[in-house]
Design a protein around this motif. Structure first.
Motif, PDB file in Angstrom:
ATOM      1  N   VAL A  26       0.868  -1.216  -0.175  1.00 47.28           N
ATOM      2  CA  VAL A  26       0.056  -0.050   0.037  1.00 47.28           C
ATOM      3  C   VAL A  26       0.812   1.274  -0.065  1.00 47.28           C
ATOM      4  N   LEU A  27       2.039   1.277   0.619  1.00 53.07           N
ATOM      5  CA  LEU A  27       2.842   2.148   0.937  1.00 53.07           C
ATOM      6  C   LEU A  27       3.508   2.851  -0.439  1.00 53.07           C
ATOM      7  N   LEU A  28       3.984   1.532  -1.037  1.00 49.93           N
ATOM      8  CA  LEU A  28       4.459   1.854  -2.514  1.00 49.93           C
ATOM      9  C   LEU A  28       3.749   2.115  -3.445  1.00 49.93           C
ATOM     10  N   SER A  29       2.437   1.555  -3.452  1.00 50.40           N
ATOM     11  CA  SER A  29       1.290   2.079  -4.411  1.00 50.40           C
ATOM     12  C   SER A  29       1.032   3.464  -4.104  1.00 50.40           C
ATOM     13  N   ASN A  30       0.821   4.053  -3.047  1.00 51.23           N
ATOM     14  CA  ASN A  30       0.947   5.597  -2.729  1.00 51.23           C
ATOM     15  C   ASN A  30       1.662   6.301  -3.205  1.00 51.23           C
ATOM     16  N   ALA A  31       3.147   5.625  -2.963  1.00 53.57           N
ATOM     17  CA  ALA A  31       4.197   6.641  -3.609  1.00 53.57           C
ATOM     18  C   ALA A  31       4.040   6.823  -5.095  1.00 53.57           C
ATOM     19  N   TYR A  32       3.647   5.700  -5.885  1.00 57.67           N
ATOM     20  CA  TYR A  32       3.605   5.604  -7.285  1.00 57.67           C
ATOM     21  C   TYR A  32       2.568   6.675  -7.536  1.00 57.67           C
ATOM     22  N   ALA A  33       1.522   6.559  -6.795  1.00 54.74           N
ATOM     23  CA  ALA A  33       0.167   7.491  -7.050  1.00 54.74           C
ATOM     24  C   ALA A  33       0.583   8.999  -7.202  1.00 54.74           C
ATOM     25  N   PHE A  34       1.183   9.321  -5.995  1.00 54.19           N
ATOM     26  CA  PHE A  34       1.701  10.568  -5.774  1.00 54.19           C
ATOM     27  C   PHE A  34       2.680  11.120  -6.861  1.00 54.19           C
ATOM     28  N   ALA A  35       3.345  10.203  -7.341  1.00 49.80           N
ATOM     29  CA  ALA A  35       4.270  10.493  -8.625  1.00 49.80           C
ATOM     30  C   ALA A  35       3.732  10.231  -9.627  1.00 49.80           C
ATOM     31  N   ASP A  44       0.314   3.390 -13.797  1.00 48.33           N
ATOM     32  CA  ASP A  44       0.618   1.903 -14.316  1.00 48.33           C
ATOM     33  C   ASP A  44       1.215   1.356 -13.274  1.00 48.33           C
ATOM     34  N   GLU A  45       2.112   1.777 -12.573  1.00 49.01           N
ATOM     35  CA  GLU A  45       3.018   1.017 -11.517  1.00 49.01           C
ATOM     36  C   GLU A  45       1.901   0.862 -10.222  1.00 49.01           C
ATOM     37  N   VAL A  46       0.904   1.708 -10.110  1.00 52.01           N
ATOM     38  CA  VAL A  46      -0.104   1.556  -8.943  1.00 52.01           C
ATOM     39  C   VAL A  46      -0.902   0.081  -9.314  1.00 52.01           C
ATOM     40  N   ARG A  47      -1.237   0.074 -10.471  1.00 50.70           N
ATOM     41  CA  ARG A  47      -2.067  -0.970 -10.884  1.00 50.70           C
ATOM     42  C   ARG A  47      -1.351  -2.259 -10.961  1.00 50.70           C
ATOM     43  N   ARG A  48       0.094  -2.223 -11.358  1.00 46.39           N
ATOM     44  CA  ARG A  48       0.910  -3.171 -11.338  1.00 46.39           C
ATOM     45  C   ARG A  48       1.161  -3.952  -9.731  1.00 46.39           C
ATOM     46  N   VAL A  49       1.279  -3.130  -8.897  1.00 48.95           N
ATOM     47  CA  VAL A  49       1.366  -3.375  -7.565  1.00 48.95           C
ATOM     48  C   VAL A  49       0.049  -4.036  -6.812  1.00 48.95           C
ATOM     49  N   ARG A  50      -1.150  -3.522  -7.356  1.00 46.32           N
ATOM     50  CA  ARG A  50      -2.501  -4.033  -6.983  1.00 46.32           C
ATOM     51  C   ARG A  50      -2.521  -5.539  -7.655  1.00 46.32           C
ATOM     52  N   GLU A  82      -7.602  10.047  -7.939  1.00 45.54           N
ATOM     53  CA  GLU A  82      -6.129   9.552  -7.052  1.00 45.54           C
ATOM     54  C   GLU A  82      -6.418   9.220  -5.876  1.00 45.54           C
ATOM     55  N   VAL A  83      -7.086   9.589  -4.982  1.00 43.94           N
ATOM     56  CA  VAL A  83      -7.805   9.044  -3.858  1.00 43.94           C
ATOM     57  C   VAL A  83      -8.150   7.750  -3.613  1.00 43.94           C
ATOM     58  N   TYR A  84      -8.989   7.311  -4.447  1.00 41.51           N
ATOM     59  CA  TYR A  84      -9.551   5.972  -4.444  1.00 41.51           C
ATOM     60  C   TYR A  84      -8.243   4.966  -4.725  1.00 41.51           C
ATOM     61  N   LEU A  85      -7.315   5.537  -5.869  1.00 49.53           N
ATOM     62  CA  LEU A  85      -6.329   4.688  -6.083  1.00 49.53           C
ATOM     63  C   LEU A  85      -5.279   4.408  -4.821  1.00 49.53           C
ATOM     64  N   GLN A  86      -5.249   5.386  -4.224  1.00 50.49           N
ATOM     65  CA  GLN A  86      -4.340   5.433  -3.064  1.00 50.49           C
ATOM     66  C   GLN A  86      -4.717   4.537  -1.815  1.00 50.49           C
ATOM     67  N   VAL A  87      -5.988   4.594  -1.459  1.00 49.71           N
ATOM     68  CA  VAL A  87      -6.528   3.961  -0.278  1.00 49.71           C
ATOM     69  C   VAL A  87      -6.931   2.466  -0.838  1.00 49.71           C
ATOM     70  N   GLY A  88      -6.694   2.024  -2.218  1.00 47.21           N
ATOM     71  CA  GLY A  88      -6.926   0.578  -2.504  1.00 47.21           C
ATOM     72  C   GLY A  88      -8.596   0.114  -2.550  1.00 47.21           C
TER      73      GLY A  88
END
Length: 552
Positions: free
Chosen positions: A446-455, A459-465, A527-533
């Motif tokens: 989740v932390l890594l996904s959030n870091a990607y989202a802020f950046a 695509d990286e967010v979806r890869r982590v999911r 972006e919020v929805y992406l961050q909180v999963g």
């Protein structure tokens, strides 16, 4: 000297020197082989504070045919001394003696030794001896079997031992309930609780404590209320459990009521109860009330001091935490490793990096306390608060091996959070890999996904999911609660189970429309929805009809 006088002297001994003299007189009086005299001598020798177990064992070895009482006393003495192997050795000698056999005192001692040794196989063997000797229906033996199997996590065997008892006492019900709660099976524990026809304070307390220990705080409070309605007067342990529940729920009004109730039943606020009150008030944000309880306590142990320091820390009052620590030192109370965890947290929340590093030196150099994983995690948080992530990285990479993988993961997880908060995605990736290799926990993903989202790297967010789904890692949903008019309302991310959820969404819609009219700030809610999963699991309310939420 008469025999009766010698026996009276044995009863009055207060130290080993007096016992030696009384023993010599007993021998002179012809009581050297008297079973009662020998049992009193060995009983005194078995006392962990005043006796001498080695002296008692020498006497025991010279007894030609020791009584079962003497054998039990010797076994108990070794148990109290922590020498379980020796206790079992005497038990085995007893089994080989054709004129003596274990009784319903011997078997519980032997079962306790098995628990201490961590030997379930040996415990099962002694269970077999109990069956052959006809003691399975005995309360002492049956309860000891329940406790032993519970400690080994074998609740099926514990239930069988419970069912074999002819007439259950309240202890039988209590230890079985405690065993299920200890394993996290509160459903089975409650079933046993409901089965009990007569419930004393111990049975109620075991169930309430089981709920609280397994984070079923609301259920614990409800059961406490039922206990009151049943006319059972709570004891200190009951109050400590429900105060813990109030602390985790943030239920200040109920906590205050319990504090008043303690006074009404005439109970003295001990260190243990006072510490629970301090913890409850601190977690509910009432530091003034926590301080009042702390100041009124006539005696305070290190746990009490730690709780008050932690209270300041969680409420962001680092300066008060440091002042209290100074007072603690001046009064000669020696801090422990928990004290410094609380102090580091206080410095972190208050942005006091310099003070935190000074305390680290004090902990290591003055009190000779080796840093644990929690200390390293706090120091990382402390440094990240003042954006010294490179320094934090150096500390974590140079720290020694801290024990288990889960312990080692704590500072790495803190370091990952620091990198994410500073937008250092390159460093966050390496830290996340380390955390994932150390523990199977959703936090790193989740932390890594959030870091990607802020950046903006969606695509990286979806890869982590996808990686989380492939590896079967589920994110623990976030949970929050609020107390309104002494009623605690709980909200779980992704669930619309609250009875007033429609009205809540309606109000949010009104707020959204009012903010929408301001047109002063645009925030990407996707972006919020992406961050909180929660984008796949959480249904969006009706007012969610645009890509952007406008915030004034």
């Amino acid at each position: 000297m008469s025999s009766s006088r010698c026996l009276q002297l044995l009863e009055k001994c207060r130290n080993i020197n007096q016992l030696n003299q009384a023993h010599a007189l007993a021998i002179a009086c012809g009581l050297g082989s008297n079973s009662f005299a020998l049992s009193r001598i060995i009983a005194f020798c078995s006392d962990p504070f005043h006796g001498s177990l080695s002296y008692g064992y020498k006497i025991f070895q010279h007894i030609e045919n020791p009584t079962i009482c003497i054998c039990n006393t010797m076994i108990k003495g070794f148990l109290l001394k922590g020498e379980s192997f020796e206790a079992i050795r005497i038990y085995k000698l007893l089994l080989r003696n054709s004129t003596r056999r274990p009784d319903n005192y011997t078997l519980p001692y032997a079962l306790k030794a098995c628990t201490n040794m961590g030997s379930s196989n040996l415990g099962e063997s002694i269970h077999g001896h109990a069956a052959k000797l006809g003691f399975l229906s005995d309360n002492f033996v049956g309860n000891s079997l329940i406790v032993m199997y519970s400690d080994f996590g074998e609740m099926g065997a514990a239930r069988i031992a419970f069912d074999e008892i002819y007439c259950h006492c309240v202890v039988s019900w209590t230890v079985l309930i405690s065993g299920y709660a200890k394993k996290g099976d509160v459903y089975s524990a409650r079933s046993v609780f409901d089965e009990a026809r007569l419930k004393d304070r111990g049975i109620w307390g075991a169930m309430i404590s089981g709920y609280v220990q397994n984070s079923c705080f609301k259920e614990g409070l409800k059961l406490f209320r039922l206990m009151q309605l049943s006319g059972i007067k709570p004891d200190e342990a009951n109050f400590v459990s429900v105060l813990c529940a109030c602390a985790h729920l943030g239920s200040l009004e109920i906590g205050k009521w319990i504090h008043i109730y303690v006074g009404k039943v005439g109970m003295r606020v001990s260190v243990k109860l006072g510490t629970a009150l301090i913890d409850m008030y601190s977690k509910c944000g009432c530091l003034d009330l926590a301080e009042q309880v702390f100041d009124k306590l006539p005696h305070r142990d290190v746990i009490c001091w730690n709780t008050m320091i932690s209270g300041y820390a969680m409420n962001g009052d680092g300066e008060s935490a440091l002042r209290l620590f100074d007072k603690m030192e001046k009064l000669g109370v020696r801090p422990d490793n928990v004290t410094f965890v609380s102090l580091f947290s206080a410095c972190s929340y208050s942005g006091m990096a310099k003070e935190g590093l000074r305390l680290l030196r004090t902990m290591c150099n003055v009190y000779k306390i080796e840093p644990t994983s929690e200390h390293y995690g706090c120091i990382v948080d402390l440094l990240s608060q003042v954006k010294l992530v490179e320094e934090a990285n150096t500390i974590v990479r140079s720290m020694p091996i801290l024990g288990s993988k889960s312990e080692e993961a704590i500072p790495w997880r803190a370091l990952l959070g620091a990198f994410c908060s500073q937008g250092r995605v390159d460093l966050a990736e390496a830290a996340a890999d380390r955390v994932v290799n150390l523990e199977r926990h959703s936090g790193a993903y989740v932390l890594l996904s959030n870091a990607y989202a802020f950046a903006g790297r969606h695509d990286e967010v979806r890869r982590v999911r996808k990686m989380m789904k492939k590896r079967g890692v589920e994110k623990t949903p976030g949970c929050s609660s609020v107390e309104i008019n002494a009623v605690v309302h709980e909200f779980i991310a992704g669930e619309n189970t609250h009875s007033h959820m429609d009205e809540i969404f309606e109000l949010l819609g009104i707020i959204k429309r009012q903010l929408d009219s301001l047109h002063s700030y645009t925030y990407n809610i996707n972006e919020v929805y992406l961050q909180v999963g929660q984008s796949r699991n959480m249904s969006k309310p009706e007012w969610y009809n645009s890509r952007h939420l406008v915030v004034g």
